[in-house]
Design an enzyme around this catalytic site. Structure first.
Site, short mmCIF file in Angstrom:
data_model
loop_
_atom_site.label_atom_id
_atom_site.label_comp_id
_atom_site.label_asym_id
_atom_site.label_seq_id
_atom_site.Cartn_x
_atom_site.Cartn_y
_atom_site.Cartn_z
CG ASN A 6 -1.72 1.20 1.46
OD1 ASN A 6 -1.81 2.04 0.58
ND2 ASN A 6 -2.32 1.32 2.64
CE LYS A 8 -0.10 3.11 4.87
NZ LYS A 8 0.18 3.15 6.29
CG HIS A 88 -5.72 1.83 5.76
ND1 HIS A 88 -5.21 2.78 6.61
CD2 HIS A 88 -4.71 0.96 5.51
CE1 HIS A 88 -3.94 2.49 6.87
NE2 HIS A 88 -3.61 1.39 6.21
CD GLU A 90 -2.50 5.45 7.09
OE1 GLU A 90 -2.58 5.45 5.85
OE2 GLU A 90 -1.52 5.00 7.71
CD GLU A 157 -3.07 -2.63 7.74
OE1 GLU A 157 -1.97 -2.79 7.25
OE2 GLU A 157 -3.82 -1.67 7.47
N GLY A 163 3.16 2.06 10.73
CA GLY A 163 4.14 3.12 10.49
C GLY A 163 4.98 3.48 11.70
CB SER A 193 5.84 -2.10 11.92
OG SER A 193 5.54 -0.74 12.16
P1 PGA Z 1 3.20 0.08 7.62
O1 PGA Z 1 1.70 0.34 7.12
O2 PGA Z 1 3.68 -1.18 6.97
O3 PGA Z 1 3.95 1.30 7.17
O4 PGA Z 1 3.15 -0.03 9.12
C1 PGA Z 1 0.79 -0.72 6.99
C2 PGA Z 1 -0.54 -0.25 6.46
O5 PGA Z 1 -1.02 0.80 6.89
O6 PGA Z 1 -1.15 -0.91 5.60
#
Ligand code: PGA
Length: 231
Positions: A6, A8, A88, A90, A157, A163, A193
């Site tokens: 992803n 983003k 997601h 976010e 997640e 992140g 992560s």
């Molecule tokens: P990350 O993000 O691997 O940077 O922790 C995962 C995600 O949000 O899908």
């Protein structure tokens, strides 16, 4: 295993093309059972072809119409997009998408026959209340979702792991995935992560069917390191 990257709000149309060209060369040697997904930003969506699937990180649940700033089925069809991320954290937390809206999107894209990667996850505050609280919270994120739909996968997640460099522990992932498997009979990805240093351990958990990767998917070499780790 499923490996989903992803991007983003990272990468351009130009750099996505470069990434995909490089990815394509290497994916010739991948395990045929593994499935690869890339979710670039919308401006980088194109008719790429190769041993992977391109999906979108978001779209509006509409054919077309007056929804300023959004894209619908008409725009996705132009590039043959049939895969979408929904829910997601976010989008839930930063863009304010409610469970009701997330469920509406799920139902719409289900009706359109899309493959859906449906994301769920708890905050650190909930995690600190213990496993039972976590499961209760996660199960509430299936409200309004038709979990009998045969073309979706779940991505678990934990928000505190996204992140941050701090992934959930093997025990946490195992317990949570096992509990989720009792509720939904679908593949479950872990995200948060995931990187070269922890992929082998995470992938070795029986109830982990794949990974959804943000940061470590941005460089093609580090994404390939995940795809080609020794299980
Ligand atoms: P990350 O993000 O691997 O940077 O922790 C995962 C995600 O949000 O899908």
């Amino acid at each position: 295993m499923i490996y989903a990257g992803n991007f983003k709000t990272n990468h351009t149309r130009f750099s996505t093309r470069e990434y995909i060209n490089k990815l394509n060369l290497k994916l010739k040697d991948k395990n045929p059972e593994d499935k690869i997904y890339i979710f670039p930003p919308l401006t980088a969506i194109d008719n790429y072809s190769g041993n992977f699937t391109i999906g979108v990180q978001n779209a509006y649940p509409i054919q077309n119409g007056a929804f300023t700033g959004e894209v619908g089925i008409e725009q996705l069809d132009e590039f043959n997009i049939k895969t979408i991320l929904i829910g997601h954290s976010e989008r839930r937390e930063i863009l304010g998408e409610s469970q009701e809206f997330v469920a509406k999107k799920f139902a719409f894209f289900q009706k359109m026959g899309f493959e859906i990667i449906y994301c769920i996850g708890e905050s650190l505050e909930i995690r600190e209340q213990g496993e039972d609280a976590v499961i209760e919270y996660l199960l509430a994120q299936f409200e309004g979702i038709d979990t009998d739909y045969n073309n979706f996968v779940v991505a678990y997640e934990p928000i505190w792991a996204i992140g941050t460099g701090r992934s959930a522990t093997t025990k946490e992932i195992e317990q949570t995935h096992n509990a989720l498997k009792k509720r939904v009979n679908r593949p479950i990805l872990y995200g948060g992560s995931v990187k070269g240093e922890n992929i082998a351990e995470i992938a070795s958990i029986d109830s982990v069917d794949g990974v959804l990767v943000g940061g470590a998917s941005l460089k093609v070499d580090s994404f390939l390191e995940l795809v080609f780790h020794q299980k």
